[in-house]
Design a protein around this motif. Structure first.
Motif, PDB file in Angstrom:
ATOM      1  N   PHE A 110       3.179   4.114  -1.086  1.00 10.10           N
ATOM      2  CA  PHE A 110       4.011   5.125  -0.430  1.00 10.10           C
ATOM      3  C   PHE A 110       3.136   6.219   0.189  1.00 10.10           C
ATOM      4  CE2 PHE A 110       5.803   9.410  -1.163  1.00 10.10           C
ATOM      5  CZ  PHE A 110       6.819   9.404  -0.215  1.00 10.10           C
ATOM      6  N   LEU A 111       2.153   6.713  -0.580  1.00 14.05           N
ATOM      7  CA  LEU A 111       1.292   7.777  -0.082  1.00 14.05           C
ATOM      8  C   LEU A 111       0.391   7.292   1.045  1.00 14.05           C
ATOM      9  CD1 LEU A 111       0.281   9.483  -3.453  1.00 14.05           C
ATOM     10  CD2 LEU A 111       1.820  10.394  -1.682  1.00 14.05           C
ATOM     11  N   ALA A 112      -0.015   6.034   1.003  1.00 14.91           N
ATOM     12  CA  ALA A 112      -0.830   5.490   2.088  1.00 14.91           C
ATOM     13  C   ALA A 112      -0.051   5.498   3.395  1.00 14.91           C
ATOM     14  CB  ALA A 112      -1.282   4.072   1.736  1.00 14.91           C
ATOM     15  N   ILE A 113       1.223   5.157   3.343  1.00 19.01           N
ATOM     16  CA  ILE A 113       2.062   5.164   4.546  1.00 19.01           C
ATOM     17  C   ILE A 113       2.190   6.588   5.078  1.00 19.01           C
ATOM     18  CG2 ILE A 113       4.380   4.713   5.443  1.00 19.01           C
ATOM     19  CD1 ILE A 113       4.571   2.529   3.222  1.00 19.01           C
ATOM     20  N   VAL A 114       2.393   7.550   4.144  1.00 21.35           N
ATOM     21  CA  VAL A 114       2.512   8.955   4.549  1.00 21.35           C
ATOM     22  C   VAL A 114       1.215   9.432   5.196  1.00 21.35           C
ATOM     23  CG1 VAL A 114       2.787  11.319   3.692  1.00 21.35           C
ATOM     24  CG2 VAL A 114       4.229   9.472   2.775  1.00 21.35           C
ATOM     25  N   ASP A 115       0.078   9.142   4.542  1.00 18.87           N
ATOM     26  CA  ASP A 115      -1.202   9.662   5.015  1.00 18.87           C
ATOM     27  C   ASP A 115      -1.696   8.969   6.282  1.00 18.87           C
ATOM     28  OD1 ASP A 115      -1.235  11.367   2.848  1.00 18.87           O
ATOM     29  OD2 ASP A 115      -2.466  10.058   1.590  1.00 18.87           O
ATOM     30  N   ARG A 116      -1.354   7.668   6.437  1.00 19.90           N
ATOM     31  CA  ARG A 116      -1.846   6.918   7.606  1.00 19.90           C
ATOM     32  C   ARG A 116      -0.844   6.946   8.758  1.00 19.90           C
ATOM     33  NH1 ARG A 116      -4.864   6.388   3.564  1.00 19.90           N
ATOM     34  NH2 ARG A 116      -6.878   5.353   3.639  1.00 19.90           N
ATOM     35  N   GLY A 117       0.343   7.464   8.501  1.00 27.25           N
ATOM     36  CA  GLY A 117       1.310   7.622   9.571  1.00 27.25           C
ATOM     37  C   GLY A 117       2.084   6.366   9.921  1.00 27.25           C
ATOM     38  N   GLY A 118       2.130   5.376   9.059  1.00 28.67           N
ATOM     39  CA  GLY A 118       2.910   4.184   9.345  1.00 28.67           C
ATOM     40  C   GLY A 118       2.508   3.015   8.480  1.00 28.67           C
ATOM     41  N   PHE A 119       3.350   1.960   8.527  1.00 26.33           N
ATOM     42  CA  PHE A 119       3.130   0.782   7.691  1.00 26.33           C
ATOM     43  C   PHE A 119       1.906  -0.015   8.122  1.00 26.33           C
ATOM     44  CE2 PHE A 119       7.289   1.912   6.367  1.00 26.33           C
ATOM     45  CZ  PHE A 119       7.559   1.263   5.165  1.00 26.33           C
ATOM     46  N   ASN A 120       1.714  -0.179   9.437  1.00 23.58           N
ATOM     47  CA  ASN A 120       0.601  -1.000   9.921  1.00 23.58           C
ATOM     48  C   ASN A 120      -0.746  -0.440   9.478  1.00 23.58           C
ATOM     49  OD1 ASN A 120       2.114  -2.966  11.181  1.00 23.58           O
ATOM     50  ND2 ASN A 120       2.170  -1.891  13.161  1.00 23.58           N
ATOM     51  N   ARG A 121      -0.947   0.833   9.725  1.00 23.63           N
ATOM     52  CA  ARG A 121      -2.229   1.453   9.363  1.00 23.63           C
ATOM     53  C   ARG A 121      -2.424   1.474   7.843  1.00 23.63           C
ATOM     54  NH1 ARG A 121      -2.293   6.726  13.436  1.00 23.63           N
ATOM     55  NH2 ARG A 121      -2.502   5.548  15.396  1.00 23.63           N
ATOM     56  N   ALA A 122      -1.345   1.696   7.124  1.00 27.88           N
ATOM     57  CA  ALA A 122      -1.448   1.722   5.663  1.00 27.88           C
ATOM     58  C   ALA A 122      -1.817   0.342   5.127  1.00 27.88           C
ATOM     59  CB  ALA A 122      -0.136   2.190   5.056  1.00 27.88           C
ATOM     60  N   ALA A 123      -1.194  -0.707   5.675  1.00 24.27           N
ATOM     61  CA  ALA A 123      -1.496  -2.073   5.231  1.00 24.27           C
ATOM     62  C   ALA A 123      -2.961  -2.406   5.499  1.00 24.27           C
ATOM     63  CB  ALA A 123      -0.573  -3.065   5.936  1.00 24.27           C
ATOM     64  N   THR A 124      -3.459  -1.993   6.653  1.00 26.81           N
ATOM     65  CA  THR A 124      -4.866  -2.251   6.978  1.00 26.81           C
ATOM     66  C   THR A 124      -5.792  -1.528   6.007  1.00 26.81           C
ATOM     67  OG1 THR A 124      -4.324  -2.538   9.325  1.00 26.81           O
ATOM     68  CG2 THR A 124      -6.623  -2.039   8.778  1.00 26.81           C
ATOM     69  N   ALA A 125      -5.476  -0.263   5.718  1.00 25.35           N
ATOM     70  CA  ALA A 125      -6.324   0.526   4.818  1.00 25.35           C
ATOM     71  C   ALA A 125      -6.307  -0.018   3.395  1.00 25.35           C
ATOM     72  CB  ALA A 125      -5.881   1.982   4.824  1.00 25.35           C
ATOM     73  N   LEU A 126      -5.143  -0.564   2.990  1.00 26.63           N
ATOM     74  CA  LEU A 126      -4.996  -1.063   1.625  1.00 26.63           C
ATOM     75  C   LEU A 126      -5.426  -2.525   1.473  1.00 26.63           C
ATOM     76  CD1 LEU A 126      -1.477   0.467   0.870  1.00 26.63           C
ATOM     77  CD2 LEU A 126      -3.645   1.206  -0.154  1.00 26.63           C
ATOM     78  N   TYR A 127      -5.728  -3.182   2.569  1.00 31.78           N
ATOM     79  CA  TYR A 127      -6.095  -4.596   2.564  1.00 31.78           C
ATOM     80  C   TYR A 127      -4.962  -5.461   1.990  1.00 31.78           C
ATOM     81  CZ  TYR A 127     -10.759  -2.714   3.397  1.00 31.78           C
ATOM     82  OH  TYR A 127     -11.825  -2.038   3.932  1.00 31.78           O
ATOM     83  N   VAL A 128      -3.734  -5.151   2.407  1.00 31.24           N
ATOM     84  CA  VAL A 128      -2.579  -5.972   2.033  1.00 31.24           C
ATOM     85  C   VAL A 128      -1.822  -6.304   3.307  1.00 31.24           C
ATOM     86  CG1 VAL A 128      -2.377  -4.925  -0.263  1.00 31.24           C
ATOM     87  CG2 VAL A 128      -1.054  -3.983   1.665  1.00 31.24           C
TER      88      VAL A 128
END
Length: 299
Positions: A9-27
């Motif tokens: 949840f916080l990754a989506i908030v900090d990265r500004g969206g699902f795509n960027r968060a998924a890339t950062a989290l490697y999922v």
């Protein structure tokens, strides 16, 4: 709800969206979306408005940010604390010891352990008899115990490692009884005034056995407080039969120490609960056993 979901949840908030968060989290994005939906089901409300490819926080989502960060930080702190304990960078070890063995060998064992693991504190609990030590270890009040016994330690209740033996000696005041002597026969204790420990202790068992053999002496004082032994001897109250763990300490206090013949000894054992020990307890026990092996090799 689990912390992994909050991290997503916080990754989506900090990265500004699902795509960027998924890339950062490697999922994958579907996995990320599924985790967020599970979190929303647990909370009972939506956290994001899905507008095309955009994810806009709902009011509930904005309210979750601060507690989510707090929960993640707390987990990170907990992980770091556990790692520090596991790696013996910090922590605490509880040990029960009978009084004489708290003088030695416990002093030497703690010194060596603290040199290797200065971040781990050692708490020593008082136990007056071998039974007390075993019960404290068995019930989990402490992890390790140090005791002295005239017989073997039953390993039905605890695991035991014999660390060595201590003989009985006599502590006398300077210039008093047995002047100029370094040893005496146990029969020479007849007629003496002795300071003894309470029933159940090794020193009490030894003098009681002497009396049963016909060595008649007078009990001048009975004490549970080992710190009182040397002051009582120096005050002339009586003589004290102790283990030779006291030898150096007694000499430094100004008393004289005589060997009692024939030599009678107690086995000194380190005991622990059966099963897995904490990293600190395992390290302490291993060092204690290694120290005994080293001492035997040097003899």
């Amino acid at each position: 709800m689990d912390v992994r979901q909050l991290e997503y949840f916080l990754a989506i908030v900090d990265r500004g969206g699902f795509n960027r968060a998924a890339t950062a989290l490697y999922v994958s994005q579907p996995s990320l979306s599924q985790a967020v939906r599970a979190l929303e089901r647990d909370i009972g409300t939506e956290l994001f408005h899905r507008i095309g490819r955009r994810a806009v926080l709902t009011e509930a989502g904005r309210a979750l940010i601060e507690p989510a960060r707090s929960a993640v930080r707390s987990l990170e702190t907990a992980r770091a604390s556990v790692a520090a304990v596991r790696e013996l960078r910090e922590g605490r070890l509880d040990i029960a010891s009978m009084p004489s063995q708290a003088v030695e060998p416990l002093t030497t064992l703690i010194r060596a352990f603290s040199d290797d693991h200065p971040g781990v504190s050692v708490a020593v609990k008082a136990a007056f008899t071998a039974r007390d030590v075993i019960d404290m270890v068995r019930t989990g009040a402490v992890e390790l115990g140090l005791l002295a016994t005239a017989g073997t330690v039953s390993e039905k209740e605890v695991a035991a490692h014999v660390l060595g033996r201590q003989r009985f000696v006599l502590v006398v005041p300077p210039g008093g009884s047995f002047a100029g002597r370094s040893a005496l026969a146990c029969e020479e204790l007849a007629g003496q005034r002795l300071i003894v420990g309470q029933p159940g202790t090794g020193m009490r068992a030894y003098v009681d056995a002497l009396r049963e053999k016909g060595v008649d002496f007078t009990v001048a004082a009975e004490t549970e407080h080992r710190v009182a032994l040397l002051p009582l001897v120096l005050a002339g109250v009586g003589l004290a039969v102790v283990t030779d763990s006291w030898r150096e300490f007694a000499r430094q206090a100004g008393t004289r120490v005589l060997d009692i013949e024939p030599a009678t000894t107690l086995d000194i054992a380190l005991v622990s609960r059966r099963g897995v020990l904490s990293p600190a307890a395992a390290a302490f026990a291993a060092a204690a056993v290694e120290s005994r092996t080293t001492d035997e090799a040097h003899r």
